[in-house]
Scaffold this motif. Structure first.
Motif, PDB file in Angstrom:
ATOM      1  N   LYS A  72       4.803   4.293   1.210  1.00  0.00           N
ATOM      2  CA  LYS A  72       3.501   4.099   1.830  1.00  0.00           C
ATOM      3  C   LYS A  72       3.585   4.107   3.360  1.00  0.00           C
ATOM      4  O   LYS A  72       4.423   3.422   3.952  1.00  0.00           O
ATOM      5  CB  LYS A  72       2.883   2.784   1.347  1.00  0.00           C
ATOM      6  N   ASN A  75      -2.335   3.702   4.881  1.00  0.00           N
ATOM      7  CA  ASN A  75      -3.054   3.694   3.602  1.00  0.00           C
ATOM      8  C   ASN A  75      -2.802   4.964   2.797  1.00  0.00           C
ATOM      9  O   ASN A  75      -3.584   5.324   1.926  1.00  0.00           O
ATOM     10  CB  ASN A  75      -4.570   3.532   3.848  1.00  0.00           C
ATOM     11  N   ARG A  76      -1.686   5.657   3.081  1.00  0.00           N
ATOM     12  CA  ARG A  76      -1.352   6.892   2.370  1.00  0.00           C
ATOM     13  C   ARG A  76      -0.041   6.735   1.609  1.00  0.00           C
ATOM     14  O   ARG A  76       0.903   6.094   2.093  1.00  0.00           O
ATOM     15  CB  ARG A  76      -1.208   8.080   3.329  1.00  0.00           C
ATOM     16  N   SER A  77       0.002   7.319   0.413  1.00  0.00           N
ATOM     17  CA  SER A  77       1.241   7.318  -0.365  1.00  0.00           C
ATOM     18  C   SER A  77       1.595   8.714  -0.858  1.00  0.00           C
ATOM     19  O   SER A  77       2.628   8.891  -1.498  1.00  0.00           O
ATOM     20  CB  SER A  77       1.115   6.366  -1.562  1.00  0.00           C
ATOM     21  N   PRO A 124      -0.159   6.993  -7.016  1.00  0.00           N
ATOM     22  CA  PRO A 124      -0.205   7.840  -5.820  1.00  0.00           C
ATOM     23  C   PRO A 124      -0.426   9.311  -6.144  1.00  0.00           C
ATOM     24  O   PRO A 124      -0.725  10.104  -5.263  1.00  0.00           O
ATOM     25  CB  PRO A 124       1.166   7.614  -5.177  1.00  0.00           C
ATOM     26  N   VAL A 130      -4.066   4.377  -0.686  1.00  0.00           N
ATOM     27  CA  VAL A 130      -3.624   3.052  -1.117  1.00  0.00           C
ATOM     28  C   VAL A 130      -4.793   2.080  -1.001  1.00  0.00           C
ATOM     29  O   VAL A 130      -5.375   1.917   0.080  1.00  0.00           O
ATOM     30  CB  VAL A 130      -2.436   2.555  -0.254  1.00  0.00           C
ATOM     31  N   GLU A 138      -1.518  -4.264  -1.242  1.00  0.00           N
ATOM     32  CA  GLU A 138      -2.004  -3.280  -2.191  1.00  0.00           C
ATOM     33  C   GLU A 138      -2.691  -3.978  -3.361  1.00  0.00           C
ATOM     34  O   GLU A 138      -2.178  -4.975  -3.892  1.00  0.00           O
ATOM     35  CB  GLU A 138      -0.851  -2.418  -2.709  1.00  0.00           C
TER      36      GLU A 138
END
Length: 943
Positions: A72, A75-77, A124, A130, A138
């Motif tokens: 992560k 807020n991106r995975s 994801p 996320v 999370e």
């Protein structure tokens, strides 16, 4: 493990980057390692355990591309890369089959082999966003592990010799798989986990150092003994308000929706006989050298080969008009030019948009190339190119907006309710689609809006949508009856003679043959042909200008004007093309002219002097498409053509599925038989689950009262630590993974942990089934609902649909793009379990985007050409306000037209999670003994 098949995997080991390996082959839609093929979608994992860059590659049929999963960042995975189609070669990688999980992963945390805590989170893989709570953590929800999953947790803990251990589970296709072991790992935010961990560790220490005290100390922490149990929220009304009020004790249990795809480009087909050796050799290349076998070309490599051959065969300049043979040569050259234009359209190939069939027609004996004997060789073949019918930017926008509408209006909680239900395993969602690309993409776009997802459609499609062509595709089952209907329709138009089929119970204008056809249909047909020719001529002049420009350059230097794959990610029009005066989307003027020219020829055969009424819907589609998407081309007379085509199409389209109600019922039941059977299974499973929950809760409430009475008389002994084996025997009903053979729907069963999820209504559970299909199934299902009471076995029964709704449906000629039928099941918990009124059915429908810019007021009409998107009509009632349709009545009326449950084959690719009960008596008996609603249930049970 435990009879579960181990997923296939292969290792590609490179001693140095970009090393060529003779055992590794890569093609467009698969990689082959030591002769074993891994078809996309597949997963590519680095052998290096410290490298967390995992990639998923998607098939061309879903749009292609790659999704990169990583640790992560903010807020991106994950990130989707639509242009990446080749695997990495810079090191050693493991390849595995991709497993759809319904968009959810499970994180498991052990504290010794006897305890495991599990939490679910959004995968994801779906959109890479996320979800975080106000504290920046999370969002996860505690879930219950099945007995098999508990045993897996025990064995992972022991195999890795790691008492405190975290690992990841994938729940897919009815099984669970360990995909990653993280080792020393803790739950991020759970007081319950740390309290349990304290108890488990205390038990370990006492067993090791003071076993005589271990069995005497209660398992709960001292400050937890008298902690009050938080009461759960009572049942609340969840109706939409469409059908009126039936009391505050009704609970929504099931939502079943059958939806037509969104706005699409006109469907096209090119047929030509080919004798060119290059094309015949291409056919032999891809059918294994069999001169009498048909070949289908869909892959990028195959279509590129065809494009290369066609480019060499298309004449540079147009021949002049002369003899009949020269006219045939001209027509053949025009069709080859059209094939070339179609194949060059889009920037790259994808099987979801174009396909070519080559069928041998004639053969001859010819000497073999080595001079030994003779062999057959084809000398003529029929080429059939199908293209078009692609979901437009407007279609994607419509589907996504309709998904948002459903999220905000069909479920409790005004939008957030559905997302909370879904993320906590209380929403049992399955999405099915036919095999057509536009239908699949509509399903993915709808899911994006429904679940508030972000990003491209391809990962959503692969993760959440299951294809079921046998249930949602094709008209073959009723082809004979539909041909009869079209023949009778021709007769009604030409003679004007109609037969009335009304009887004592069913009356209305829809009971006559050809209901809805305009009385002057025979006079409108010549007008339709004349207006079509005028539009075709205008497009021909535009195409000539474009063709002259192209012939000045080399045919190999054509610049693809439009990338269809990238267009999947768009919901806006291509402003640059429109500003340049080009047609919207990927269609050039040459293809636009080919479309109109074919309509003109097919609509009226001048040599035979015969109209083909089956072409009327296609003329209407083309008119509506160009009015909406190509208004900037200012085609004169297209508005007049549209009005005439609409009058005729409004009469022809409904009657293609039956010329009168009884024929509509027969055709509808043949086309939608399997879909109707599946809907009955959905409703039955929901009812059984709801009744089982009610019975079990009632039994446990009685048990709790009895226990309380006994405890008032004498002090209850302390609860002692329960080991893993005991825990498995005393686990909750929610934890049981029922054998698929016990359940007619063959579904795996997962649930939220009701005690520790911090959710007010953990027992709430909603089943959603979304079926995306085409126009034929929408008409077929609606006709069965409208006319099922006309069947001989149901004579005397009232229709499922009220009189006022029948009248509205008669006036509703078209079930347009994104039209839908909704069946919602409610449970009234104030009614006895055996009472038929315990379960109520609510039926609604929408005409979809059944609007025209010509019919809108000035303000809306001005905005439509700019956005190219027609709004979708809201839902309408199919029952009288205040009426009560029981599930029992619904089943009785539909069952004669539905495939019996015992005839259903097992589903090929179950996607995600679902309900967990079956009607098996033995399962029920186990569940009665295991449901832990009483307050004395042990808190240390492993989940």
């Amino acid at each position: 493990m435990y009879g579960i098949p181990v997923p296939r995997y292969a290792l590609v080991n490179r001693e140095e980057p970009y090393q060529e390996l003779d055992y590794f082959i890569e093609e467009e839609d698969y990689v082959e390692v030591h002769g074993n093929r891994f078809w996309k979608p597949f997963v590519e994992k680095p052998v290096d355990g410290d490298n967390h860059s995992i990639m998923i590659y998607y098939p061309s049929s879903a749009g292609g591309g790659m999704k990169n999963l990583f640790r992560k960042v903010g807020n991106r995975s994950s990130e989707f890369h639509p242009d990446v189609r080749r695997v990495r070669r810079d090191g050693s990688y493991i390849y595995e089959e991709f497993m759809p999980t319904g968009g959810t992963d499970v994180k498991v945390y052990t504290v010794g082999p006897e305890y495991a805590h599990a939490e679910a989170r959004k995968s994801p893989v779906v959109d890479g966003v996320v979800m975080r709570n106000p504290d920046g953590k999370e969002v996860r929800y505690p879930v219950l592990l099945t007995p098999n999953e508990k045993q897996m947790a025990r064995e992972v803990c022991m195999a890795f010799r790691q008492a405190v251990c975290g690992f990841d589970l994938l729940r897919s296709d009815g099984c669970s798989y360990v995909c990653d072991v993280n080792g020393w790992s803790f739950v991020k935010n759970s007081h319950k986990y740390y309290d349990d961990a304290a108890c488990v560790l205390r038990k370990m220490f006492l067993d090791a150092k003071a076993p005589h005290l271990s069995s005497a100390i209660p398992p709960t922490l001292p400050w937890k003994v008298n902690e009050p149990v938080q009461p759960s929220e009572g049942l609340t009304r969840q109706g939409s308000g469409l059908m009126g009020t039936f009391g505050q004790s009704e609970e929504l249990r099931c939502v079943i929706v059958v939806i037509r795809h969104g706005d699409r480009t006109p469907k096209q087909k090119v047929k030509l006989k080919v004798t060119e050796e290059k094309l015949l050799n291409l056919m032999l290349k891809y059918n294994g050298g069999r001169p009498r076998s048909e070949t289908k070309l869909k892959s990028a490599v195959q279509l590129q080969d065809l494009l290369d051959a066609t480019r060499m065969l298309v004449p540079r300049y147009r021949p002049g008009h002369g003899s009949d043979s020269e006219a045939e040569d001209l027509e053949h050259a025009e069709k080859l030019r059209q094939v070339k234009a179609v194949l060059e359209e889009g920037g790259h190939f994808s099987g979801i948009y174009r396909k070519v069939q080559l069928k041998p027609l004639k053969w001859v004996k010819a000497p073999k190339s080595n001079g030994e004997g003779e062999e057959e060789r084809p000398v003529e073949a029929l080429m059939v190119l199908k293209y078009g019918g692609v979901l437009t930017h407007a279609g994607r926008k419509q589907a996504e907006e309709l998904g948002r509408f459903f999220r905000n209006n069909m479920y409790p909680g005004e939008g957030t309710g559905l997302l909370r239900l879904h993320s906590t395993y209380r929403h049992d969602l399955k999405i099915y689609s036919s095999d057509e690309g536009r239908v699949q993409m509509s399903a993915a776009a709808f899911a994006k809006g429904l679940l508030d997802l972000e990003g491209q459609l391809t990962p959503i499609l692969v993760s959440l949508v299951s294809k079921d062509s046998s249930m949602l595709d094709g008209l073959d089952n009723a082809s004979t009856e539909m041909e009869e209907a079209k023949a009778r329709l021709n007769e009604v138009i030409s003679t004007g003679v109609r037969k009335n089929h009304s009887n004592g119970t069913s009356k209305g204008p829809w009971m006559t043959d050809g209901a809805g056809l305009p009385s002057n249909a025979s006079e409108l047909l010549p007008k339709l042909v004349t207006l079509t020719k005028k539009v075709t001529e205008q497009v021909r002049l535009l195409a000539m200008d474009e063709d002259e420009t192209l012939t000045e350059a080399s045919p190999y230097d054509v610049i693809p004007p439009y990338d269809q794959a990238k267009a999947l990610g768009k919901t806006n029009i291509d402003i640059d093309r429109i500003a340049a005066g080009l047609p919207c989307g990927s269609e050039g003027f040459l293809l636009m002219y080919a479309r109109w020219r074919k309509l003109e020829r097919d609509l009226y055969n001048e040599r035979k002097g015969r109209f083909d009424i089956t072409q009327i819907p296609d003329v209407y589609d083309s008119c509506k498409y160009d009015l909406l998407h190509n208004a900037h081309l200012n085609l004169k007379g297209i508005d007049k053509l549209f009005k005439v085509a609409q009058l005729l199409a409004d009469g022809v389209i409904p009657n293609e599925y039956g010329i009168n109600p009884k024929q509509k019922l027969k055709i509808g039941s043949k086309i939608a038989r399997r879909l109707l059977g599946k809907i009955l299974i959905d409703l039955r499973n929901t009812r059984e689950e709801a009744l089982n929950v009610a019975e079990l809760k009632s039994n446990q409430d009685k048990c709790s009262k009895s226990t309380k009475t006994e405890n008032d008389d004498k002090e209850s002994p302390p609860k002692f630590f329960i080991n893993a084996d005991d825990t498995r025997l005393s686990s909750t009903a929610s934890e049981i993974s029922i054998d698929p053979d016990d359940d007619d729907d063959k579904e795996t069963k997962y649930r939220l942990d009701p005690k520790y999820a911090n959710v007010k209504t953990p027992e709430r559970h909603v089943r959603t089934r979304l079926y995306f299909t085409s126009e034929s199934h929408i008409h077929s299902l609606m006709n069965v609902l409208r006319y099922c009471n006309l069947d001989e076995s149901l004579q005397g029964e009232d229709s499922l649909i009220c009189q006022s709704a029948l009248e509205r449906l008669y006036k509703t000629k078209e079930l347009d793009y994104m039209s839908y039928i909704v069946i919602r099941l409610f449970e009234n918990t104030d009614v006895a379990l055996e009472d038929p009124k315990r379960f109520r059915i609510e039926l609604t429908f929408s005409r979809g985007a059944d609007l025209s810019p010509l019919e809108m007021n000035d303000s809306k009409a001005a905005s439509l050409p700019q956005e190219h998107t027609l709004p979708i009509n809201g839902p309408e009632r199919l029952q009288e306000l205040g009426s009560y349709l029981t599930l029992e009545k619904m089943e009785k009326m539909i069952r004669p037209f539905a495939m019996p449950a015992e005839d259903f084959p097992p589903p090929s690719v179950p996607a995600g999670f679902s309900g967990y009960f079956s009607k098996s008596a033995s399962v029920l008996e186990r569940l009665v003994n295991l449901w832990p609603f009483h307050k004395n249930a042990a808190h240390t049970n492993g989940k």
